[in-house]
Design a protein around this motif. Structure first.
Motif, PDB file in Angstrom:
ATOM      1  N   GLY A 187       1.964   6.643  -6.816  1.00 35.49           N
ATOM      2  CA  GLY A 187       0.847   7.518  -7.188  1.00 35.49           C
ATOM      3  C   GLY A 187       0.446   7.278  -8.630  1.00 35.49           C
ATOM      4  N   ARG A 245       0.840  -1.210   0.000  1.00 35.45           N
ATOM      5  CA  ARG A 245       0.000   0.000   0.000  1.00 35.45           C
ATOM      6  C   ARG A 245       0.869   1.252   0.000  1.00 35.45           C
ATOM      7  N   ARG A 246       1.910   1.260   0.830  1.00 37.28           N
ATOM      8  CA  ARG A 246       2.792   2.425   0.906  1.00 37.28           C
ATOM      9  C   ARG A 246       3.550   2.637  -0.398  1.00 37.28           C
ATOM     10  N   ARG A 260       2.597   1.672  -3.479  1.00 36.90           N
ATOM     11  CA  ARG A 260       1.676   2.165  -4.511  1.00 36.90           C
ATOM     12  C   ARG A 260       1.312   3.627  -4.266  1.00 36.90           C
ATOM     13  N   ALA A 261       1.212   4.010  -3.004  1.00 41.26           N
ATOM     14  CA  ALA A 261       0.916   5.415  -2.695  1.00 41.26           C
ATOM     15  C   ALA A 261       2.068   6.312  -3.115  1.00 41.26           C
TER      16      ALA A 261
END
Length: 218
Positions: free
Chosen positions: A85, A78-79, A81-82
């Motif tokens: 962006g 998740r981190r 992919r964040a």
């Protein structure tokens, strides 16, 4: 004390053509990591930060991140992919790949990046050297034993407590590296702008990688 080097070899059937065709004429940067080996330790967020600082949305450059075992820590994915962006010039690859496919990806790269916080050996860097690729790596821990200013692109760092929210390497009373993303970004821009530098570093890296051969055990 006699140091026995880690043996590293190239698999058969290395074919960078499809990866190179996908990248086209773009400057291709590659990294890969195993989530089960520690997201914070492998530190792919620093590679993303350095690439974005170096090239922003420049379509003439591309970063491919190969990630294995994402299920080992979903928060890490998740981190990551964040951090990526909506960057159209960064590609995350999560499918299972054979050893030959991994080496084919590395062989297609113009540069390989490993902004780790600590390494037991540094297979990514060693494998890239065997392929004659310039490696941008944190100038700390095990990789500093075989990467230097003559065969690679050492990245400056500061030491910070080894805090690992994943828990694998959570030792706050000990230290590991926080690589300088700005220094790595400068290396990325320099390598893209100077093909001769890429070639010189890559040739020296391939030569120095002879220390990883099985003959080194004899």
């Amino acid at each position: 004390v006699r140091i026995v080097p880690h043996a590293v070899s190239l698999p058969p059937n290395i074919d960078p053509a499809s990866w190179r065709a996908d990248a086209g004429r773009r400057f291709l940067v590659v990294t890969h990591f195993n989530m089960a080996s520690g997201f914070e330790r492998k530190n792919p967020l620093a590679a993303v930060a350095a690439f974005r600082q170096a090239f922003a949305e420049d379509s003439g450059a591309c970063l491919i991140i190969k990630m294995l075992n994402a299920h080992a820590w979903p928060e890490g994915e998740r981190r990551l992919r964040a951090a990526i962006g909506g960057a159209s010039n960064i590609k995350l690859v999560t499918r299972l790949m054979s050893r030959s496919e991994i080496f084919s990806l590395l062989a297609a790269a113009d540069a390989v990046i490993s902004l780790h916080r600590a390494e037991g050996f540094g297979l990514l860097a060693a494998e890239a050297m065997l392929l004659g690729k310039p490696v941008i790596a944190t100038d700390w821990s095990a990789t500093s034993e075989f990467l230097n200013a003559q065969n690679s692109c050492p990245v400056s760092f500061r030491l910070v407590p080894a805090i690992d929210p994943q828990g694998n390497y959570h030792y706050p009373d000990q230290l590991w590296a926080s690589p300088d993303a700005g220094d790595a970004a400068r290396w990325l821009r320099r390598l893209r702008d100077d093909p001769d530098l890429r070639r010189r570093l890559g040739d020296r890296a391939r030569s120095d990688a002879s220390q990883f051969s099985s003959e080194a055990y004899q």
